[in-house]
Scaffold this active site. Structure first.
Site, PDB file in Angstrom:
ATOM      1  N   HIS A  45       0.861  -1.192   0.000  1.00 38.75           N
ATOM      2  CA  HIS A  45       0.000   0.000   0.000  1.00 38.75           C
ATOM      3  C   HIS A  45       0.896   1.241   0.000  1.00 38.75           C
ATOM      4  O   HIS A  45       1.939   1.266   0.658  1.00 38.75           O
ATOM      5  CB  HIS A  45      -0.913  -0.014   1.225  1.00 38.75           C
TER       6      HIS A  45
ATOM      7  N   GLU B  79      -3.888   1.741  -7.375  1.00 40.35           N
ATOM      8  CA  GLU B  79      -4.225   2.844  -6.481  1.00 40.35           C
ATOM      9  C   GLU B  79      -3.295   4.020  -6.752  1.00 40.35           C
ATOM     10  O   GLU B  79      -2.205   4.099  -6.169  1.00 40.35           O
ATOM     11  CB  GLU B  79      -4.049   2.409  -5.024  1.00 40.35           C
TER      12      GLU B  79
ATOM     13  N   SER C 133     -10.390   7.165  -3.402  1.00 36.62           N
ATOM     14  CA  SER C 133     -11.550   8.057  -3.326  1.00 36.62           C
ATOM     15  C   SER C 133     -12.843   7.425  -3.829  1.00 36.62           C
ATOM     16  O   SER C 133     -13.689   8.114  -4.415  1.00 36.62           O
ATOM     17  CB  SER C 133     -11.272   9.363  -4.079  1.00 36.62           C
TER      18      SER C 133
ATOM     19  N   GLY D  81     -11.332   5.639   3.306  1.00 33.85           N
ATOM     20  CA  GLY D  81     -12.098   6.598   4.117  1.00 33.85           C
ATOM     21  C   GLY D  81     -13.592   6.299   4.177  1.00 33.85           C
ATOM     22  O   GLY D  81     -14.204   6.360   5.254  1.00 33.85           O
TER      23      GLY D  81
END
Ligand code: PGA
Length: 246
Positions: free
Chosen positions: A103, A173, A210, A231
């Site tokens: 990540h 990502e 996002s 998130g």
């Protein structure tokens, strides 16, 4: 073709929640989510290592361990030794079904090299875990048109591994898309998918960056094999609603 059954949804809680907060999250999520949809599309739940033991136990007690799978957010490239602060795959083996590797929030610490990340993938596969291998370019690389070549470099060492396993997933990502509210265009993602699939025959590709309830249907239409959500996974109620939009 990706069906709801083989699509992967990963909730990445990052460094949020102690176990009692996670248990509340779980209770709210389960009371709000459409269980038929959850049965069709399993949830891979990536929590801090400190929560994995109790999460595993709780899911077993609730008879949910087939549809909510605990995931480690990272592992050590080593198996044992003087590596303060690291956790090996063997130490997590009985607690998880999958591992996130590489990540960007781990990569920015600069503790590990590309070789280390490929080694982590090898160790996780040897322990029969799914590998969610993250790769993504910076904004500068994106603006300079270096996305594909940079991804190729980050993924190079997976070549040998994916041939011997169907447990490798690439999570695209872009660093500039994580937590920023910005995302690449559909055509850009499809272009990457084409290039990666040419290079890595039949490796499933996930997208993260996002993703939220407002855009998840769009991302779902990208024809990818799954989504990684950071998130927007923290609010259990909202995250449960996201399942309706897949
Ligand atoms: P985000 O995070 O959904 O908050 O952008 C995604 C991730 O870090 O995997």
């Amino acid at each position: 073709m990706t069906t709801k059954q083989n699509r992967i949804i990963i909730a990445n809680h990052k460094m949020h929640f102690n176990f009692s907060q996670l248990k509340s999250w779980l209770d709210i999520f389960l009371s709000e989510v459409n269980l038929n949809l959850l049965n069709q599309t399993k949830l891979y739940l990536a929590v801090p290592a400190s929560n994995l033991f109790q999460l595993n136990q709780t899911l077993r007690d609730m008879n949910l361990s087939q549809i909510i799978i605990p995931v480690a957010q990272s592992i050590s490239p080593h198996t044992e030794g003087a590596y303060t602060g690291q956790i090996s795959i063997q130490q997590l083996d009985s607690l998880i079904g999958a591992v996130i590797i590489g990540h960007s929030e781990v990569r920015t610490t600069n503790i590990y090299t590309d070789q280390d990340y490929w080694q982590m993938a090898k160790l996780a596969l040897e322990s029969n875990k799914k590998v969610f291998f993250c790769a993504g370019e910076s904004l500068e690389q994106y603006n300079n048109g270096q996305t594909i070549s940079f991804l190729g470099k980050q993924l190079e060492g997976l070549n040998d591994l994916h041939n011997s396993s169907d447990k490798v997933y690439i999570c695209y990502e872009p660093i500039w898309a994580i937590g920023s509210g910005h995302q690449p265009k559909l055509t850009e993602i499809l272009n990457i998918k084409t290039h990666l699939l040419e290079q890595f025959w039949k490796v499933p590709m996930l997208y993260g960056g996002s993703v939220d309830i407002e855009n998840v249907d769009l991302v779902s239409s990208f024809g990818l094999n799954g989504i990684l959500i950071g998130g927007a996974s923290l609010d259990a109620k909202k995250f449960a609603r996201l399942y309706d939009c897949l």
